[in-house]
Scaffold this motif. Structure first.
Motif, PDB file in Angstrom:
ATOM      1  N   PHE A  75       0.834  -1.201   0.000  1.00 35.89           N
ATOM      2  CA  PHE A  75       0.000   0.000   0.000  1.00 35.89           C
ATOM      3  C   PHE A  75       0.872   1.255   0.000  1.00 35.89           C
ATOM      4  O   PHE A  75       2.005   1.232   0.482  1.00 35.89           O
ATOM      5  N   PRO A  76       0.333   2.365  -0.542  1.00 36.49           N
ATOM      6  CA  PRO A  76       1.096   3.624  -0.534  1.00 36.49           C
ATOM      7  C   PRO A  76       1.250   4.167   0.875  1.00 36.49           C
ATOM      8  O   PRO A  76       0.421   3.915   1.758  1.00 36.49           O
ATOM      9  N   LEU A  77       2.301   4.960   1.067  1.00 37.65           N
ATOM     10  CA  LEU A  77       2.639   5.463   2.400  1.00 37.65           C
ATOM     11  C   LEU A  77       1.991   6.799   2.722  1.00 37.65           C
ATOM     12  O   LEU A  77       1.771   7.110   3.887  1.00 37.65           O
ATOM     13  N   ARG A  78       1.746   7.628   1.732  1.00 40.76           N
ATOM     14  CA  ARG A  78       1.343   8.999   2.031  1.00 40.76           C
ATOM     15  C   ARG A  78       0.293   9.496   1.050  1.00 40.76           C
ATOM     16  O   ARG A  78       0.154   8.962  -0.049  1.00 40.76           O
ATOM     17  N   GLY A  79      -0.424  10.529   1.492  1.00 41.68           N
ATOM     18  CA  GLY A  79      -1.354  11.219   0.619  1.00 41.68           C
ATOM     19  C   GLY A  79      -2.695  10.535   0.472  1.00 41.68           C
ATOM     20  O   GLY A  79      -2.897   9.371   0.836  1.00 41.68           O
ATOM     21  N   LEU A  80      -3.635  11.302  -0.089  1.00 45.05           N
ATOM     22  CA  LEU A  80      -4.984  10.790  -0.341  1.00 45.05           C
ATOM     23  C   LEU A  80      -5.060  10.103  -1.703  1.00 45.05           C
ATOM     24  O   LEU A  80      -5.827   9.164  -1.893  1.00 45.05           O
TER      25      LEU A  80
END
Length: 349
Positions: free
Chosen positions: A186-191
């Motif tokens: 999964f991505p680490l940052r942001g919407l």
């Protein structure tokens, strides 16, 4: 009913004034206001440049900032007027939803709040939906199977989840699934991703949901315990009532008794909390969750505003959320009447 609603709406006015007045009073005694911060920044800039005070400088050697400049700063931030005058002017502007400009960001407060809303709405709404969609069926199942292995096992699981702080779970999820030490899933940052605007609509939806998995999981797990146990206890209380015994004596099946008689009565304390819970979830912000996953939401905005003494943002968001809270309480009371006709407000207030 109309008179009750009208009285509640009128009662909100002094309540709002009291909340804002108390907070405004506390702020007057907090050291390090915007004027002091500006003076400190000018002093640091002067020391950093290594320049001595000159005739055209705002500083006069070791005497600090010129008194005229300090007076100009006080006027700029509105502190040249007495506290009660500033408070009355602020409440007058808030009545027309004029929240002014941020001292720190130098932008309209409404613009800042609207800019941060998507993050808080995303976290809040998904947390709200998953909490109710999981907790209510689980609570019903636990009530029906009260005392057996399923009840004991699920109670252990949700209580363990409740005991783990959300930010600790968030860090654990990042380490496990965010490319920390194990899997990069999964991505680490942001919407959303940086190239979100270039994606097709289906890809945008998938990308947004993929970014929401870890923060929503971290903020939801701890909420399961309270709602699940509340649902279970509400159903257990209704199952033990006399009308359930009578319905079973008439030959109704357990399923017919549960969903035809028990369900509506047991859901009253849960459904009546929907308005306030939904509004709270819609606009609430979790500072630690937003910080861990680099999400610029209302929680982070509120924290930054307090640290930077950005009083327009602090007071405006307090006013806005207090108003929403009071309205949600009114909706909760009205929901009681809608769900249970036995309740009346004819003699209320």
């Amino acid at each position: 009913m109309f008179s009750y609603i009208l009285r509640r709406l009128l009662l909100m006015i002094p309540t709002l004034i009291g909340i804002m007045g108390l907070t405004f009073l506390v702020i007057q005694f907090v050291p390090g206001g915007p004027v002091e911060r500006m003076i400190s920044q000018l002093e640091e800039a002067r020391k950093g440049s290594g320049e001595a005070a000159s005739g055209g400088s705002a500083y006069r050697g070791s005497h600090g900032l010129d008194a005229e400049k300090i007076a100009a700063l006080n006027k700029l931030y509105g502190f040249d007027q007495p506290a009660h005058v500033r408070f009355l002017q602020m409440m007058k502007n808030y009545f027309f939803f004029d929240f002014g400009e941020s001292y720190y960001h130098h932008r309209q407060v409404v613009e800042l709040v609207v800019e941060r809303l998507p993050v808080s709405i995303s976290l809040g709404v998904w947390t709200f939906l998953f909490t109710y969609l999981v907790s209510i069926p689980l609570g019903i199942a636990k009530a029906v199977r009260h005392g057996d292995r399923f009840d004991a096992f699920t109670s252990t699981v949700i209580l363990v989840g409740y005991s783990i702080p959300g930010f600790v779970l968030g860090i654990t999820l990042i380490v496990l699934f965010g490319g920390g030490s194990f899997w990069d899933v999964f991505p680490l940052r942001g919407l959303v991703s940086d190239n979100w605007q270039e994606m097709s609509w289906p890809a945008r939806v998938v990308d947004y949901l993929w970014h929401m998995v870890l923060p929503v999981t971290a903020s939801t797990v701890g909420a399961f315990a309270v709602m699940t146990m509340l649902t279970k206890n509400a159903f257990l209380e209704e199952i033990s009532r006399q009308y359930v015994v009578t319905a079973r004596a008439k030959g109704l099946t357990d399923r017919a008794v549960l969903y035809g008689h028990v369900f509506r009565n047991a859901m009253i304390p849960l459904v009546t909390g929907f308005p306030s819970s939904f509004v709270a979830a819609f606009f609430s912000g979790s500072l630690l969750i937003e910080t861990i996953f680099s999400l610029n939401g209302l929680g982070l905005l509120g924290y930054e505003s307090v640290i930077n003494r950005d009083y327009p943002v602090v007071m405006a968001t307090l006013y806005f959320f207090s108003l929403l809270g009071l309205l949600s309480k009114l909706l909760t009371d009205l929901t009681y009447v809608w769900i249970d006709p036995r309740i009346t407000f004819d003699k209320a207030l």
